[in-house]
Scaffold this active site. Structure first.
Site, mmCIF file in Angstrom:
data_model
loop_
_atom_site.group_PDB
_atom_site.id
_atom_site.type_symbol
_atom_site.label_atom_id
_atom_site.label_comp_id
_atom_site.label_asym_id
_atom_site.label_seq_id
_atom_site.Cartn_x
_atom_site.Cartn_y
_atom_site.Cartn_z
ATOM 1 N N ASP A 85 10.090 10.124 14.558
ATOM 2 C CA ASP A 85 9.015 10.741 13.779
ATOM 3 C C ASP A 85 8.370 11.879 14.552
ATOM 4 O OD1 ASP A 85 7.831 9.106 15.667
ATOM 5 O OD2 ASP A 85 6.793 7.818 14.249
ATOM 6 N N GLU A 142 3.545 3.428 7.231
ATOM 7 C CA GLU A 142 2.299 2.674 7.215
ATOM 8 C C GLU A 142 2.382 1.552 6.174
ATOM 9 O OE1 GLU A 142 0.529 3.280 9.637
ATOM 10 O OE2 GLU A 142 -0.108 5.361 9.854
ATOM 11 N N ASN A 161 -1.148 -2.089 13.126
ATOM 12 C CA ASN A 161 -1.119 -2.430 11.697
ATOM 13 C C ASN A 161 0.310 -2.737 11.244
ATOM 14 O OD1 ASN A 161 0.096 0.069 11.698
ATOM 15 N ND2 ASN A 161 -1.236 0.992 10.158
ATOM 16 N N HIS A 208 2.970 -0.948 11.549
ATOM 17 C CA HIS A 208 3.832 0.156 11.109
ATOM 18 C C HIS A 208 5.049 0.256 12.035
ATOM 19 C CE1 HIS A 208 1.554 3.434 13.692
ATOM 20 N NE2 HIS A 208 2.492 2.856 14.401
#
Ligand code: PGA
Length: 245
Positions: A71, A146, A139, A141
């Site tokens: 990414d 996400e 979280n 991800h």
């Protein structure tokens, strides 16, 4: 619930990151022309240190390999010190013999839907990735996928969550503007890899790791998509594994 994920509980952060570097070394020795998927973030820093040391010591070669980044921040050029392209260049690529033309990354400064599609096309052309390294967000991800991301998603532009922006603020100097969008491999892109190695260290990742391993698959836990993959190693230190029974 049964899981095919192979969980490795190691004691220290160093043991976990060395184990991750070892799996990349093994891959490149077994198949010099491997397609490699590299992750960034604080967790991966000791992995690349260890990998570069092993490269020098064992005289490994990446000359035939191809590398892809997971990414990038939208808006950051590859020369920007907070960009993931810069991170990988400084920590890994400049120390090994991988040819420049074999290094693929999404260019954050010109990121558009078309650029994301082209990145997916390159992945499909050179792939499947032989070994994909992954970190995990607090979280849960994976890459910049996400919570809520479709498990079939491919490379695309995404809005970063508040959780991710908070976690990553430490990497941006106080006087620089923090990127709020990402260009990322999708969960579907990641699941195409032949072998996935997820590394998590520290207490802050313990809940995400528990949810990924112990709960049913759910869009609210992107990393739980890995439960469907047949060849995943999860490398944990004591703290990241602390909520597993
Ligand atoms: P970190 O990031 O290693 O900096 O915690 C991991 C991730 O967000 O995937």
């Amino acid at each position: 619930m049964g899981t095919r994920l192979r969980i490795h509980k190691l004691t220290t952060k160093k043991q976990a990151s060395d184990a991750c570097a070892y799996l990349v070394c093994k891959q490149i020795i077994d198949k010099p022309s491997s397609v490699l998927g590299f992750a960034t973030g604080g967790t991966m820093e000791p992995v690349y240190k260890s990998l570069v040391a092993e490269y020098k010591q064992r005289k490994l070669s990446f000359a035939e390999s191809v590398a892809f980044s997971l990414d990038e921040y939208v808006g950051l050029a590859p020369e920007h010190p907070q960009s993931f392209a810069y991170y990988l260049q400084k920590r890994l690529y400049q120390h090994i013999d991988i040819p420049k033309q074999s290094i693929y990354f999404p260019k954050g400064d010109i990121a558009t839907d078309d650029i994301a599609q082209q990145y997916q096309q390159n992945l499909d052309k050179y792939g499947p990735i032989d070994i994909q390294l992954l970190g995990i967000g607090v979280n849960a991800h994976i890459a910049f996928n996400e919570p809520g991301s479709d498990f079939n998603s491919l490379c695309r532009l995404v809005q970063l969550s508040t959780s991710t922006l908070t976690s990553n603020a430490k990497y941006f100097e106080s006087n620089t503007m923090q990127a709020s969008k990402g260009i990322t491999m999708g969960i579907g892109s990641i699941l195409k890899a032949k072998h996935i190695v997820l590394l998590a260290v520290g207490q802050s990742k313990a809940e995400a790791i528990r949810d990924m391993i112990c709960n049913e698959q759910s869009l609210s836990c992107p990393a739980s998509a890995l439960q469907s993959h047949p060849n995943v190693d999860v490398l944990l230190d004591k703290d990241a594994a602390s909520l597993l029974s």
